[in-house]
Design an enzyme around this catalytic site. Structure first.
Site, short mmCIF file in Angstrom:
data_model
loop_
_atom_site.label_atom_id
_atom_site.label_comp_id
_atom_site.label_asym_id
_atom_site.label_seq_id
_atom_site.Cartn_x
_atom_site.Cartn_y
_atom_site.Cartn_z
N ARG A 542 0.83 -1.21 0.00
CA ARG A 542 0.00 0.00 0.00
C ARG A 542 0.86 1.25 0.00
O ARG A 542 0.36 2.34 -0.26
CB ARG A 542 -0.98 0.01 1.17
CG ARG A 542 -0.37 0.22 2.54
CD ARG A 542 -1.40 0.09 3.63
NE ARG A 542 -2.47 1.09 3.52
CZ ARG A 542 -3.49 1.19 4.34
NH1 ARG A 542 -3.61 0.32 5.34
NH2 ARG A 542 -4.40 2.12 4.18
N ASP A 558 -8.26 2.90 4.35
CA ASP A 558 -8.63 1.50 4.50
C ASP A 558 -9.99 1.32 3.83
O ASP A 558 -10.75 2.27 3.70
CB ASP A 558 -8.75 1.13 5.99
CG ASP A 558 -7.39 0.91 6.62
OD1 ASP A 558 -6.41 0.74 5.87
OD2 ASP A 558 -7.31 0.93 7.87
N ASP A 560 -12.63 -0.03 4.98
CA ASP A 560 -13.80 0.15 5.84
C ASP A 560 -13.86 1.55 6.46
O ASP A 560 -14.64 1.80 7.36
CB ASP A 560 -13.82 -0.92 6.94
CG ASP A 560 -12.50 -0.98 7.71
OD1 ASP A 560 -11.57 -0.22 7.34
OD2 ASP A 560 -12.39 -1.77 8.66
N GLU A 646 1.96 -1.66 9.46
CA GLU A 646 2.51 -0.82 8.39
C GLU A 646 2.25 0.65 8.69
O GLU A 646 3.10 1.51 8.41
CB GLU A 646 1.93 -1.24 7.04
CG GLU A 646 0.58 -0.64 6.65
CD GLU A 646 -0.61 -1.20 7.44
OE1 GLU A 646 -0.40 -2.13 8.24
OE2 GLU A 646 -1.73 -0.69 7.30
N ASP A 647 1.12 0.95 9.34
CA ASP A 647 0.80 2.35 9.63
C ASP A 647 1.70 2.91 10.74
O ASP A 647 2.09 4.07 10.71
CB ASP A 647 -0.68 2.50 10.00
CG ASP A 647 -1.17 1.41 10.92
OD1 ASP A 647 -0.34 0.57 11.35
OD2 ASP A 647 -2.37 1.38 11.23
N ARG A 694 1.00 -5.16 17.70
CA ARG A 694 1.37 -3.75 17.52
C ARG A 694 2.33 -3.28 18.62
O ARG A 694 3.21 -2.46 18.38
CB ARG A 694 0.12 -2.88 17.44
CG ARG A 694 -0.64 -3.11 16.14
CD ARG A 694 -1.99 -2.46 16.10
NE ARG A 694 -1.98 -1.07 15.68
CZ ARG A 694 -1.93 -0.68 14.43
NH1 ARG A 694 -1.83 -1.54 13.45
NH2 ARG A 694 -1.97 0.61 14.12
#
Lengths: 739, 562
Positions: A542, A558, A560, A646-647, A694
């Site tokens: 992404r 995203d 959603d 990734e964020d 995370r």
């Protein structure tokens, strides 16, 4: 005749006299005054104006050089010159094989370590830094640059770290090839009494990355001058600079300080021996001690006892923190530890080391961060430093901090800077410009392959006097679930985003295992929808800098995510003011968990945040490039394996570059609930493992960066008049307030 | 003049009415004034001309008046230049001394004509027009001093710009004969065309001891970094042709080659490139059919078609500057003047003024070997970057190439910067064109720092004697924990506060007040030359501002509730 008239005439005559003297007499002194210079000397003859017509220096028919050796091919000539220019005359053209870098890019190979080879800690750090970087390759066939696993840092024969028989060991290496495309690191060379810069073995055509290198021995654009660093220098990350805030006026308690050893005789002793002349024990405090070495008592001179007493009165740390300038005189060798200490302490270094090729001088403009003095003019140093204007001091001081954090705070940064300088030479015209190296965020974060135009980077808008080039954005929606119903959030999102007047195009990144849906399944929008099928269907895709992204601004979403057009519009206008940061909605925070001694991650409602998740955020497309090309494969593959974090990694990266927090903009409340994992659908946010992962990611990332780059912020940007007691009709972004 | 006016207008009207005694008195007075006038005139012209007679006669003089100096055959020859020379080893900094202006003093030797024992001059051209221009420029500049004892840098008047016109040995002897030569210490030589056939060395072949060399065409092997100065080769077209500045942007041709003396191999390669890319390239050469003469230097041809040079350079985005026998090419100057981006292909060449100029912003340097890939390399450069480079190229020419004066003074400034590095011109001053200097924002606090809470802030309250509201402000502000100091600026000069100013609203609703402030804004914008204020649509609030969340858990609960 009346007295009145008489006076009138008298006065007018007098006035005429004065006027006359003024008109006639003044030009003489005036013209003299302009010629008489301030030093009181009156210049006499200037260069004469000649009457005759002079010949041009080159006759018109010879303007283009003739007599070219036509029979000799250009290639032959080049080869002939490279044969001549070896050893001391080595340059990239004559001693470096560019063709090795053409195939696989700039890859660095490190020789495997042999059993029994003693390698010092510092050299271990250097090798580890190379192996952890994106340049590393384990295949010598792909390599463009070779680094020895033999410790060459300390070539002082009297040192315990000295490696013997290096000559034979180097010659026996099968890939040595006369040293071609090799890089040799060195901190100390030579020994008492002459401290030569010879390494004690034949380096052949190898490049030197050497501390304390002199201008005479430095081969420009071939060698790299590195700073002298101690064995305690951190491998990664490193401490930040000591400057916490700018004070104006910028003067500190002391003007100029130094505290260090004094060598009574021999090389490099002159300057330090003379320091006491300048010392005034008020604002210029220059302290030396003779107390070093075993038999200092034997050699001591008349000044030693008074010097030593004065020396003990001051504490070095206190002086370092409270001085505007710090003297950095040469030691036995040209470089000294004082240099990096002063730089970190935001104490402007005053260099007194004639002939020292300053660290990374090829790219760093040291006049912006240091005062380069001349040992011969030691006595002028106090007046020189006093003459520097406070504006200049303010800017010098800030630059010391920038340079410290960008290139010097860890062994890794020193090594990477060395490699990037050589990389720039390999890239030739594509290499970084001086502006990129000397401005925030520095050369390591400014990848020149992205673009040679400064305006394409998010950081240089202000220095160029420009603004982001496109007033539109590209939305990238990360799709992971198949398209089944027409009421899916992704379709609503597509419609909402497409309605924004700032939207240029929408890219749907299809990372779903199911095949691509048919074209007609996508809603009809005014903006083009481009569907890209993720090749490996991994998380990192992404952030791939797709060539179809033509705008500077990227809206990462995203599938959603629930956003209204108004929210998108508002966030975009905010981003235009902060193009170098992440601007978006879902905010998260990090904290130090003292019990577990590790970093923690929280999504609770708090008063501050340090991350804005890329589920709904704007950022500059350069960060896509940086994510893909700057970060090491190890971190990216971790993200891909977990399909998570990734964020967080993107936030680490952007904060490491900007040293600033991201920016959260206001949002409608329902959205927040979706992001809190309270939706009925099973999204990845609802998974408890997801959250634990995370936490792990945070710590993994922090250890790679060597420090915690995230910065907290307590600020949210709302539309002006947001929730103010005025008519809703006066508000531009009304929908944001509606719940 | 004043006196005579007085005589004619007022004098005759007054004098007849006076008594004789008075008349004599006044006539005497006016005679004194007249005498004063004469005396002043005499003082101005006569004594002055005696005092500075050398200057007056020198100012217009013939080259042939310069004293003739005969060089004995056995006169000493300086050593060849020492490659290890640097400012701290071969330059005597004590001669420059400490001076508050941080400016070096430069002395120029008076012109002499050196001849050998037979009477043959050491140079075929003698003093050239360009070197004369250079020396006049230095002598007119702030650097100049005529006092040899105060000088920090010495510039010989022996012209060595073009080595071809020199007799090497005799020139070296002449240098050594200079009264202050002292092993060439602190001497600066200007040379643009070094070397000669067949080798074409890249630095002046004249032995010169420790003298600094400002040379055009240095290679990395002859250039003593930090000691020598690399200068451009001056192009006479800079003065002869007036090319107006052209707006940056796409041009008719993409690449243009205008040099006439290109190595055969390179010309073949360029022709191959031309075959591949057609119209985008223009390859010019000498015109074979034109009669030889001055005019032919200003013409270039392609397949019989004649183009005006250097005007044609303005029609191309990129212009090739290939090495010839020498590395430095005068074409570079023409190309920059035309605002064409130079594509420099001269391996190991030290670009002009590379010590201070950032050539990456104005040129593309490609290794000679990569000539066949030139087209692809140049195509990969973003358009915006090309436009920037075109602008930058022209600016470089205007500031540093356009005249011998520019070249000479830039060289001196570079040396000056080395001697007073703490007062050196900055990268921006050297490289940013004046337009950018004004429009770009240079924030004096450029380091991204988030200040800690500990030193807090200082509150500055401006008041016009509105004591009540002042107290209210002070009470509120002093509650803030980060407040370090509170400063009240009492701005009431005449003690009586106007009635309508008691309320803040009253102030902002006052019509004249708003008009005044609009005027201020316009005035400020005109002084700045632009409107520095930017309009934004956002406002900073605390993170949980007006959110549905327990107030007591918010950091700044009061802000939302006010």
């Amino acid at each position: 005749m009346q007295a009145k008239k008489r006076y009138l005439i008298l006065v007018s005559a007098g006035a005429c006299l004065v006027l006359l003297l003024f008109l006639g007499g003044l030009p003489v002194p005036a013209s003299r005054r302009s010629q008489v210079q301030r030093d009181g000397h009156r210049p006499g003859p200037r260069w004469p104006r000649f009457l005759e017509h002079l010949q041009p220096f080159v006759p018109w028919d010879q303007t283009e050089s003739e007599g070219y050796i036509a029979h000799m091919s250009a290639r032959q000539k080049r080869d002939a010159s490279s044969g001549l220019n070896q050893g001391r005359r080595c340059r990239m053209d004559s001693c470096f094989d560019f063709s090795l870098c053409a195939k696989n890019g700039f890859k660095v190979y490190v020789y495997p370590q042999q059993k029994g080879d003693k390698i010092s800690e510092s050299y271990q750090s250097i090798l580890a830094s190379i192996e952890g970087s994106r340049f590393y390759t384990s295949d010598p066939g792909q390599a463009c640059l070779f680094v020895l696993s033999l410790d060459t840092l300390d070539r002082d024969q009297l040192s315990p770290q000295y490696v013997h028989n290096l000559k034979a060991k180097v010659q026996s290496l099968s890939l040595w090839n006369g040293g071609r495309n090799h890089l040799i690191f060195n901190l100390y060379s030579g020994t008492w009494p002459d401290y030569t810069e010879d390494l004690g073995f034949d380096i052949g055509q190898a490049m030197l990355a050497k501390a304390s290198i002199s201008m005479e021995n430095f081969r420009p654009n071939f060698d790299v001058s590195i700073p002298l660093f101690s064995k305690d220098h951190p491998r990664t990350g490193g401490e930040r600079g000591f400057l916490k805030y700018n004070s104006i006026p910028p003067f500190r308690k002391y003007m100029l300080v130094f505290k260090g050893k004094r060598y009574l005789t021999g090389i490099g002793s002159d300057t330090r021996n003379a320091l006491y002349h300048v010392h005034n024990s008020e604002d210029v405090v220059l302290l030396t001690t003779c107390k070093h070495g075993k038999d200092w008592q034997k050699h001591k001179d008349a000044r030693c006892d008074t010097d030593n007493a004065e020396y003990d009165k001051y504490e070095y740390k206190e002086m370092l923190h409270n001085s505007t300038f710090c003297l950095v005189p040469r030691g036995r060798r040209l470089g000294s530890f004082r240099f990096l200490e002063a730089l970190q302490a935001a104490c402007i270094p005053v260099m007194l080391s004639n002939g020292w090729e300053l660290p990374f001088s090829e790219v760093i403009d040291w006049n912006t961060a240091a005062v380069i003095g001349d040992e011969r003019l030691l006595l002028q140093i106090p007046s020189t430093t006093r003459s520097i204007h406070q504006d200049k001091i303010l800017s010098l001081r800030q630059q010391t901090q920038f340079l410290w954090e960008a290139y010097f705070s860890s062994v890794e940064k020193i090594v990477l800077t060395t490699l990037e300088i050589i990389h720039d030479r390999v890239l030739q015209h594509m290499g970084r410009s001086s502006l990129m190296w000397n401005n925030h965020p520095g050369g390591l974060f400014t990848l020149p392959q992205y673009s040679s135009y400064l305006g394409h980077f998010p950081f240089f808008y202000a220095p160029l006097g420009e603004w982001p080039t496109h007033s539109k954005f590209t939305a990238v929606i990360h799709a992971v679930s198949p398209l089944v119903s027409q009421s899916q959030p992704i379709l609503k999102l597509l419609v909402a985003v497409a309605k924004s007047p700032y939207c240029a195009q929408i890219i749907v990144l299809w990372n779903c295992d199911k095949p691509l849906p048919a074209k007609h399944r996508w809603p009809a929008t005014s903006q083009p929808i481009i569907v890209i099928e993720g090749e490996s269907k991994v998380m990192s895709s992404r952030f791939v800098p797709y060539s179809s992204i033509l705008t500077d601004a990227v809206l990462s979403l995203d599938e959603d995510t629930v956003l209204s057009t108004t929210e998108v519009d508002f966030a975009f206008t905010v981003w235009q003011s902060f193009p170098e940061r992440i601007v978006g909605y879902p905010a998260r925070s990090h904290f130090w968990d003292a019990n577990k001694e590790r970093w923690g991650y929280t999504s609770k409602w708090t008063n501050d945040y340090s991350m804005v998740l890329t589920g709904a955020a704007f950022y500059h497309r350069y960060y896509n490039y940086l994510y893909t090309n700057y970060l090491p494969a190890s971190l990216k593959s971790m993200v891909d394996q977990l399909s998570n974090c990734e964020d967080i990694l993107m936030n680490f990266l952007v904060s490491a570059v900007t040293k600033m927090p991201p920016i959260k903009v206001t949002q409608k409340k329902q959205y927040k609930e979706t992001m809190m994992g309270q939706t009925t659908r099973a999204s990845r946010w609802a998974d408890p493992d997801h959250f634990a992962q995370r936490q792990t990611c945070m710590n993994k990332f922090a250890s790679w960066f060597g420090t915690m780059p995230l910065v907290h912020s307590q600020m949210r940007l709302d539309p002006i008049l947001f929730k103010d007691q005025v008519s809703i009709l006066r508000k531009k972004y009304r929908d944001i307030e509606r719940l | 003049m004043c006196a005579s006016v007085k005589y004619s207008s007022r004098g005759p009207a007054l004098i007849p009415r006076m008594k004789t005694k008075h008349r004599i008195y006044y006539i005497t007075l006016f005679s004194v004034v007249l005498l004063g006038l004469i005396a002043t005139g005499m003082f101005q012209f006569w004594p002055h001309s005696i005092e500075s007679s050398p200057e007056w006669t020198l100012d217009r003089r013939s080259v042939h008046d310069a004293p003739l100096v005969k060089l004995p055959v056995s006169s000493p020859i300086p050593e060849r230049g020492d490659l290890s020379c640097r400012m701290h080893t071969c330059f005597d900094v004590y001669r420059c001394g400490y001076n508050p202006k941080n400016r070096i003093k430069v002395y120029i030797y008076p012109l002499q004509r050196f001849v050998d024992e037979v009477g043959v001059p050491i140079s075929s051209t003698g003093l050239s027009r360009e070197y004369n221009d250079l020396l006049s420029a230095i002598s007119d500049s702030d650097f100049y001093t005529d006092d040899v004892t105060r000088a920090c840098l010495f510039v010989p008047s022996i012209d060595v710009l073009n080595q071809n016109s020199l007799r090497i040995r005799e020139t070296a002897q002449a240098l050594a004969m200079l009264p202050r030569w002292d092993k060439g210490m602190n001497h600066l030589l200007f040379n643009m065309l070094p070397g000669g056939p067949p080798d074409y060395n890249t630095a002046l072949d004249v032995p010169r001891d420790r003298a600094l060399l400002a040379g055009g065409g240095f290679s990395t092997w002859t250039y003593r970094q930090g000691y020598d100065v690399s200068i451009p080769v001056y192009s006479p077209l800079s003065a002869e042709v007036d090319l107006p500045e052209k707006q940056p942007g796409p041009r008719r041709y993409f690449i243009l080659s205008s040099q006439t003396a290109i190595h055969r191999e390179y010309r073949t390669e360029l022709e191959r490139l031309k075959e591949e890319n057609g119209e985008a390239l223009l390859l010019l050469d000498k015109c074979s059919n034109l009669s030889q003469g001055m005019a032919s230097a200003r013409k270039r041809c392609y397949k019989g078609q004649v183009y005006d040079y250097p005007q044609i350079l303005q029609e191309s985005s990129f212009c090739v500057v290939l090495r010839g026998a020498r590395l430095g090419q005068a074409t570079l100057s023409d190309v920059l003047q035309a605002g064409c981006v130079p594509v420099i292909m001269a391996d190991s060449y030290i670009l002009p003024f590379s010590e201070v100029l950032d050539w990456k912003r104005a040129s593309v340097v490609i290794p000679e070997e990569k000539l066949p890939e030139m087209y692809t390399i140049l195509k990969s450069i973003p358009h915006r970057q090309v436009e920037e480079m075109q602008r930058q190229a022209r600016w470089f020419w205007e500031a540093y190439f356009r005249s011998m004066k520019a070249i000479g003074l830039t060289t001196l400034q570079i040396i000056n910067d080395r001697i007073y590095p703490y007062a050196a011109r900055t990268y921006e001053e050297w490289n940013n064109p004046p337009v950018v200097k004004w429009s770009s924002v240079s924030n004096p606090l450029f380091l991204p720092l988030i200040p800690p809470r500990s030193p807090g802030f200082t509150a500055v309250v401006l008041t016009y004697d509105r004591v009540e509201s002042l107290f209210r402000v002070i009470t509120e502000i002093s509650k803030v924990p980060s407040l370090a100091k509170l400063l009240v600026v009492w701005n009431n000069q005449n003690k009586s506060p106007p009635e309508e100013c008691t309320a803040i609203d009253g102030l902002s609703l006052d019509q004249t007040h708003m008009v005044e402030r609009s005027e201020c804004i316009n005035k400020f914008a005109s002084v700045f030359g632009t409107m520095p204020l930017k309009v934004v649509e956002h406002r900073a609030d605390p993170v949980l501002y007006k959110d549905d969340f327990p107030e007591k858990l918010k950091s700044f609960p009061n802000i939302g509730s006010l």
